[in-house]
Structures are given as structure tokens and as C-alpha cells.
Design a protein around this motif. Sequence first.
Motif, PDB file in Angstrom:
ATOM      1  N   UNK A  46      54.337 -61.152  89.904  1.00 21.50           N
ATOM      2  CA  UNK A  46      55.102 -60.513  88.832  1.00 21.50           C
ATOM      3  C   UNK A  46      56.006 -61.531  88.151  1.00 21.50           C
ATOM      4  N   UNK A  47      56.122 -61.399  86.850  1.00 21.09           N
ATOM      5  CA  UNK A  47      56.939 -62.327  86.066  1.00 21.09           C
ATOM      6  C   UNK A  47      57.874 -61.545  85.159  1.00 21.09           C
ATOM      7  N   UNK A  48      59.172 -61.787  85.302  1.00 21.85           N
ATOM      8  CA  UNK A  48      60.135 -61.376  84.293  1.00 21.85           C
ATOM      9  C   UNK A  48      60.307 -62.566  83.355  1.00 21.85           C
ATOM     10  N   UNK A  49      60.339 -62.304  82.070  1.00 27.29           N
ATOM     11  CA  UNK A  49      60.318 -63.429  81.129  1.00 27.29           C
ATOM     12  C   UNK A  49      61.102 -63.120  79.863  1.00 27.29           C
ATOM     13  N   UNK A  50      61.585 -64.196  79.258  1.00 27.14           N
ATOM     14  CA  UNK A  50      62.269 -64.122  77.966  1.00 27.14           C
ATOM     15  C   UNK A  50      62.019 -65.429  77.216  1.00 27.14           C
ATOM     16  N   UNK A  51      61.775 -65.319  75.925  1.00 30.60           N
ATOM     17  CA  UNK A  51      61.569 -66.519  75.099  1.00 30.60           C
ATOM     18  C   UNK A  51      62.846 -67.349  75.000  1.00 30.60           C
ATOM     19  N   UNK A  52      62.639 -68.651  74.832  1.00 34.46           N
ATOM     20  CA  UNK A  52      63.744 -69.570  74.564  1.00 34.46           C
ATOM     21  C   UNK A  52      63.467 -70.289  73.248  1.00 34.46           C
ATOM     22  N   UNK A  82      54.887 -64.069  72.516  1.00 37.16           N
ATOM     23  CA  UNK A  82      54.645 -64.834  71.293  1.00 37.16           C
ATOM     24  C   UNK A  82      53.626 -64.162  70.371  1.00 37.16           C
ATOM     25  N   UNK A  83      53.266 -62.910  70.664  1.00 36.95           N
ATOM     26  CA  UNK A  83      52.402 -62.153  69.768  1.00 36.95           C
ATOM     27  C   UNK A  83      51.074 -62.817  69.480  1.00 36.95           C
ATOM     28  N   UNK A  94      48.100 -75.353  78.296  1.00 35.62           N
ATOM     29  CA  UNK A  94      46.764 -74.996  77.821  1.00 35.62           C
ATOM     30  C   UNK A  94      46.827 -74.175  76.534  1.00 35.62           C
ATOM     31  N   UNK A  95      47.815 -73.295  76.411  1.00 34.85           N
ATOM     32  CA  UNK A  95      47.976 -72.547  75.161  1.00 34.85           C
ATOM     33  C   UNK A  95      48.261 -73.481  74.002  1.00 34.85           C
ATOM     34  N   UNK A  96      49.147 -74.435  74.218  1.00 34.81           N
ATOM     35  CA  UNK A  96      49.470 -75.381  73.149  1.00 34.81           C
ATOM     36  C   UNK A  96      48.275 -76.269  72.819  1.00 34.81           C
ATOM     37  N   UNK A 125      47.899 -72.844  69.940  1.00 35.64           N
ATOM     38  CA  UNK A 125      48.854 -71.747  69.784  1.00 35.64           C
ATOM     39  C   UNK A 125      50.274 -72.297  69.807  1.00 35.64           C
ATOM     40  N   UNK A 126      51.065 -71.879  68.839  1.00 37.98           N
ATOM     41  CA  UNK A 126      52.421 -72.421  68.685  1.00 37.98           C
ATOM     42  C   UNK A 126      53.387 -71.630  69.558  1.00 37.98           C
ATOM     43  N   UNK A 127      53.351 -71.945  70.842  1.00 32.79           N
ATOM     44  CA  UNK A 127      54.248 -71.279  71.783  1.00 32.79           C
ATOM     45  C   UNK A 127      55.336 -72.257  72.199  1.00 32.79           C
ATOM     46  N   UNK A 128      56.504 -71.707  72.470  1.00 32.07           N
ATOM     47  CA  UNK A 128      57.634 -72.533  72.867  1.00 32.07           C
ATOM     48  C   UNK A 128      58.058 -72.273  74.296  1.00 32.07           C
ATOM     49  N   UNK A 129      59.342 -72.347  74.526  1.00 38.09           N
ATOM     50  CA  UNK A 129      59.871 -72.227  75.871  1.00 38.09           C
ATOM     51  C   UNK A 129      60.065 -70.793  76.311  1.00 38.09           C
TER      52      UNK A 129
END
Length: 387
Positions: free
Chosen positions: A46-52, A137-138, A94-96, A100-104
Motif C-alpha cells: 500500500x502506498x500513501x502519496x502526494x505530489x511534490x 499525474x493524470x 521508467x515513466x520519465x 511522461x512528464x512526472x515529477x516528485x
Amino acid sequence: MNSFTELHGHAPEGEWAAPGRVNLIGEHTDYNGGFVLPIALPQTCRAQARRRPDGLLRLWSAQGGGPVTELRVADLTPGEVPGWAAYPAAVVWALREAGYEVGGADLRLESDVPSGAGLSSSAALECVVAAAYNDLYGLGLSAPDLALIAQRAENAFVGVPCGIMDQMASMCCREGSALFLDSRDLTSRQVPIDLADAGLALLVIDTRVKHDLADGAYAALRAGCERAAALLGLPALRSLAPSDLPAALPRLPEDLRPLVRHVVTENARVETAVAHLDTGDLTALGPILTAGHASLRDDYRVSCRETDLAVEAALAVGAHGARMTGGGFGGSVIALVAAPEAARIAAEVTAAFHRAALTPPHILTATPAEGARRIVGSTKSRVVNAG
């Protein structure tokens, strides 16, 4: 203690889960373009997550403990992140790499999938991060798309040349079904499997012998299969039918013949198992499991003393069938048993380990569970299309 807010200073945007898996039959076939038949386990990562917004990836694991691991997303490099943190970092990388323009992100991870038990704890970790990033990141990626991202993460960043089964199982399995997957083209079908209705139970016997697929033995097996396919002029061993074996094996070096024999006969066992599930004859799976173990033991040579003992002990006290599951070199055994006999058989297997002066196994009962999903946040439904 060590809640998401305590670790990262704010609340998460959501929580996701991705399961481990048990493979009913179809071992070491996925990287040969073949068939597999896994189920997802109720045990999940399980992962709790929030964008940075600052490009930092901050990771903490309840199992790893210690301080928060902080990495800069733009600097992620294969082979440069040690330990468990390599797996979530690999997914972001791997996403980057895929454009895909994903950040932290801030992540708090917790898992009850046994580690090193051949139940795909690493794939569960990769897939929960992939599912979280897909939402955060939609990205709009399907479950098979995310499975391929997770597989590339493990292959190219972590350095394990695994096939696609574990990630597809974690992303795509459905509750109450086994996933009949053709790893050549990723077409799949959900095959209902109601063990309780059939009066059966599936024991998972974790031998406590830890395996590490990054140690080179797994890679050597895959390389042997690829060499055999090349010598036979085939794109992959999947292209070889059982009827072709008598003519094909003499064309190969002696050391490659057992590998080829296992892969070809194992593909046939998967198709036979699916046929039995389709007719509701679940007890008929037993001999298929046992034949699969003999092939893994004698041809592929990936079993060990503990897994062989677990199989032999379970069969001796009434299991319908049993086999090693997972990549091998330790890990777990599955045993198909009559439900009323499950506790007795588990106790007898444990006693056999005691008589052999071995560490007692950890035994649980597997039920086909749901694949990766969002469990807290805007929705509790599956957040990816199983495709």
C-alpha cells in the motif's frame, strides 16, 4: 508513529494498493512468450502519496524503517539506488524514460506481501507506485501499460530480467478469477475459480528460504532459453509445440534440452489447467501442479531441499497436487487440498520440516483477490482499465 503527516509534513492525496500473486501454473514461460495462470493475493503493498512540485522523490517504508530516503527525480540512474528504494525509484525513472512528464512525490509504503517468498513482493511495490503516479499525474494509462512500465523498471533499472507475468498479475487480476495471460501479445482472459464452492483450499507454504533473482541464476536461465530459441530459428520457445520436441531436442546442446522441454510442456500444462477451470473441474488441477513441480525440479532445476520437502510432505498427507511457485531457488510451494483437510495438512507439513530440522514454514490460504486499485481518495474503484 511514522504516519504520512509525521514523515512528510502534510496529508496524502490518496492511498493505493497492489497485490502479490501466486502463479497456479506456467513458471518461467512468460519470458519465452508463453502462457501463465496467476491469481492475485489478498496481501498487498500500500502506498500513501502526494505530489511534490520540487522534483524530489521522498520514500519511507514501514518494512525498511530508517529515515526517509530522498532522491532527485531528474538524477535517477539505473544501478545507483540501493536496497528497496530502487523499486519505486525505478518506476518513476521508467515513466520519465517513456516520455511522461512526472515529477516528485512523497510516499509512505507498507506491505504484508512476504518478501523473498516467490510471491512477487517487488512487483507489488512497483505496481502500487505506478498506479499512484498514474492517478496523481493524470497519465490515463491502462493496467497493461502500467505493467509494462513496471517490468521495464525492474529489467533496466533494478537489473532483474523478469518476464511480464508478475506485473500483469498485480495490475490486472480480478477477485474470484485467475488471469489466463498470453505473454507474447498480452491478451488475457479472466477465468473464474471458486475454490470454496468446489470444497477446496489453496495453501501457500512459504519455506522461509529467501531467493534473490538479481543474483544471476535467473538471468542465466533466461539466456539459455533465448540461446535455444535462436539455435532452433525461433523468435521464442513459445513457437515450439509439444509435438515438435522429439525433432527439436537433438538439434540442441545437451545442457539446453531440459530447459526447452520444461518450457514447452509447461505451456501445455497451462492450457490444460484452463480447460479444467472452464468446465469447473478444479480438483483436476492437482496432478497438473505436481507434474509442473517435477519439471521445475528435474528439468529446470530451480527447486531446493525445502520446496521439494514441502511438495512431498503435502502429497503424502492427502493434497490433490503441489508445486513450487515463483522463480525458484527457494520461496513458496502451493498445495491444492480439500478445504476440511487444510489445517491438518498444514500441520503435517510443518511437522515434516521439524523432523528435518528445518525452519518451520509460514503457511497461509490463498483466495483470488483484486488487482491494483485506489483505496482512499476520490474513488475506491479500480483506477486503471484492465484492458
